[in-house]
Design a protein around this motif. Sequence first.
Motif, PDB file in Angstrom:
ATOM      1  N   ILE A 113       0.362  43.427 -24.032  1.00  0.00           N
ATOM      2  CA  ILE A 113       0.057  42.141 -23.167  1.00  0.00           C
ATOM      3  C   ILE A 113      -1.128  41.154 -22.692  1.00  0.00           C
ATOM      4  O   ILE A 113      -1.347  40.573 -21.843  1.00  0.00           O
ATOM      5  CB  ILE A 113       1.487  42.009 -22.227  1.00  0.00           C
ATOM      6  CG1 ILE A 113       0.809  43.014 -21.528  1.00  0.00           C
ATOM      7  CG2 ILE A 113       2.619  42.720 -22.710  1.00  0.00           C
ATOM      8  CD1 ILE A 113       1.752  43.518 -20.274  1.00  0.00           C
ATOM      9  N   THR A 120      -1.563  34.489 -25.617  1.00  0.00           N
ATOM     10  CA  THR A 120      -0.772  34.848 -26.382  1.00  0.00           C
ATOM     11  C   THR A 120       0.129  34.152 -27.795  1.00  0.00           C
ATOM     12  O   THR A 120      -0.251  33.893 -28.069  1.00  0.00           O
ATOM     13  CB  THR A 120       0.344  35.760 -26.044  1.00  0.00           C
ATOM     14  OG1 THR A 120      -0.140  37.281 -24.912  1.00  0.00           O
ATOM     15  CG2 THR A 120       1.316  36.879 -26.994  1.00  0.00           C
ATOM     16  N   TYR A 136       4.168  39.651 -33.849  1.00  0.00           N
ATOM     17  CA  TYR A 136       4.272  40.225 -32.514  1.00  0.00           C
ATOM     18  C   TYR A 136       4.819  41.324 -31.925  1.00  0.00           C
ATOM     19  O   TYR A 136       6.670  41.435 -31.961  1.00  0.00           O
ATOM     20  CB  TYR A 136       5.073  39.324 -32.070  1.00  0.00           C
ATOM     21  CG  TYR A 136       4.631  39.260 -30.553  1.00  0.00           C
ATOM     22  CD1 TYR A 136       3.073  39.853 -29.647  1.00  0.00           C
ATOM     23  CD2 TYR A 136       6.038  38.342 -29.389  1.00  0.00           C
ATOM     24  CE1 TYR A 136       3.168  39.636 -28.651  1.00  0.00           C
ATOM     25  CE2 TYR A 136       5.069  38.017 -28.185  1.00  0.00           C
ATOM     26  CZ  TYR A 136       3.804  38.795 -27.886  1.00  0.00           C
ATOM     27  OH  TYR A 136       3.596  38.498 -26.267  1.00  0.00           O
ATOM     28  N   PRO A 138       5.453  42.948 -27.966  1.00  0.00           N
ATOM     29  CA  PRO A 138       5.439  42.149 -26.839  1.00  0.00           C
ATOM     30  C   PRO A 138       4.933  43.842 -25.827  1.00  0.00           C
ATOM     31  O   PRO A 138       3.957  44.264 -24.183  1.00  0.00           O
ATOM     32  CB  PRO A 138       6.024  41.887 -26.133  1.00  0.00           C
ATOM     33  CG  PRO A 138       7.274  42.443 -26.889  1.00  0.00           C
ATOM     34  CD  PRO A 138       7.115  42.438 -28.203  1.00  0.00           C
ATOM     35  N   THR A 141       8.555  43.869 -22.204  1.00  0.00           N
ATOM     36  CA  THR A 141       9.092  42.555 -22.099  1.00  0.00           C
ATOM     37  C   THR A 141       9.676  41.468 -21.083  1.00  0.00           C
ATOM     38  O   THR A 141      10.157  40.901 -20.869  1.00  0.00           O
ATOM     39  CB  THR A 141      10.656  42.763 -23.086  1.00  0.00           C
ATOM     40  OG1 THR A 141      11.457  43.648 -22.321  1.00  0.00           O
ATOM     41  CG2 THR A 141       9.998  42.855 -24.745  1.00  0.00           C
ATOM     42  N   LEU A 153       5.795  33.737 -22.343  1.00  0.00           N
ATOM     43  CA  LEU A 153       5.587  34.694 -23.003  1.00  0.00           C
ATOM     44  C   LEU A 153       7.379  34.904 -23.690  1.00  0.00           C
ATOM     45  O   LEU A 153       7.094  35.227 -24.887  1.00  0.00           O
ATOM     46  CB  LEU A 153       5.664  36.157 -21.516  1.00  0.00           C
ATOM     47  CG  LEU A 153       4.308  37.265 -21.731  1.00  0.00           C
ATOM     48  CD1 LEU A 153       4.433  37.824 -20.977  1.00  0.00           C
ATOM     49  CD2 LEU A 153       3.495  37.121 -23.002  1.00  0.00           C
ATOM     50  N   LEU A 157       7.743  34.427 -27.987  1.00  0.00           N
ATOM     51  CA  LEU A 157       8.512  35.414 -28.600  1.00  0.00           C
ATOM     52  C   LEU A 157       8.790  34.297 -29.483  1.00  0.00           C
ATOM     53  O   LEU A 157       9.733  34.818 -30.287  1.00  0.00           O
ATOM     54  CB  LEU A 157       9.946  36.145 -28.183  1.00  0.00           C
ATOM     55  CG  LEU A 157       9.256  37.789 -26.435  1.00  0.00           C
ATOM     56  CD1 LEU A 157      10.113  37.226 -25.797  1.00  0.00           C
ATOM     57  CD2 LEU A 157       9.195  38.805 -27.795  1.00  0.00           C
TER      58      LEU A 157
END
Length: 370
Positions: A113, A120, A136, A138, A141, A153, A157
């Motif tokens: 992160i 990202t 990916y 993370p 989360t 973010l 995803l």
Amino acid sequence: MPEHVPGREGSVPFARPEIHLFEPSGYAGVFQHACRLGQLLGESGRRVVLHTGHEHEEVLIEGVDLCPCSWWPRDRRTGAHRPGAIARRFVRRTLPHLHDAVPPGAVLHVQGIAAAGALTLLALSVGRFRDRRVVYSPHDTFSRRGRVDGALLRLALRVPHAVIVYSHADVEVLRRRGVEAHSSPLVQLVPEASDDERLAWRKAWQAGADVSVVLFAGCIRPEKRLDVLIESARHWPANRRLAVVGEDRGGWAHCAGLAQVYGVDIAARVGFLELAEFAAAISAADLVVLPYDKASQSGVLAVARQLRTPTVAANVGGLRELASQTFRAGDPHDLNRAVDAQLACAAAPDPSLDEDLAVTMHLLVYGQPA
């Protein structure tokens, strides 16, 4: 930026499958995870490149090419200039480099992160070009940077071909959001600590053989609730010592003031520690406590388990999956119960970690045979 990077378009092609890991900062837990993951994947016969920060921690990992292509200074300065400068170089240099260096058909696995939110999202989007397999992880989360960053973010995803997380709790969190994720054991680079290194920490903490050291290790953030551990320490016996090692990320001033008010003596080393010194501190402690309010998983827990140091953690997120004991988050009295119980039993955790399962899971997600 390096003038030549193995795997760049136009170089001699490699016969082995290529896996490119991207962790932009070059330090701390996510970087150390990427190092160990790369090492294990290299041992499986793959060619692995770890793209990371230009001031990365000094590590020796056989079978992994380190590419310092991300400008990420480690001087810990805050303010508007540093993140803005990182973002500009990320867009102008790092993203074009990744596009050139990761060949068609290779895997690009974006870690962590550190390049949160918009960065990202950009890294994952660029990776989708040229028939690459984009994955990916993370690691958290949730976002610590506000609602807009959290929304970016969540959008990120949706971009990769697959998502790998490191706790079953995170699998459920993402499933509720409509994102399917795969769970893998959290592998970490863990150096062995010598007796002299452990003894040096015990001396620094002024802890003899009859003193139990309870350690808070890692970034000192408000949501990691060191204050709950300090509240708990008010009621400890005289032969128990509270120690803190880690970098201040906005939580130390309040906690230090609280300890002074309560008369709790803390043996503190506030600042970033290189991996070997950090691991030695965990190895020297009798117990590591993670009193967090919020967490997905924890590299600190994974390192402590490998070093056979018992742990107590709040029953949030994926912490309960690795901790020796858990307690109700935010409750210093229940934390005391858990600390007492764990120190009384003096049982070391099982250090075994199924690294073979981690490799198998990653290769499955990468679409490569194990």
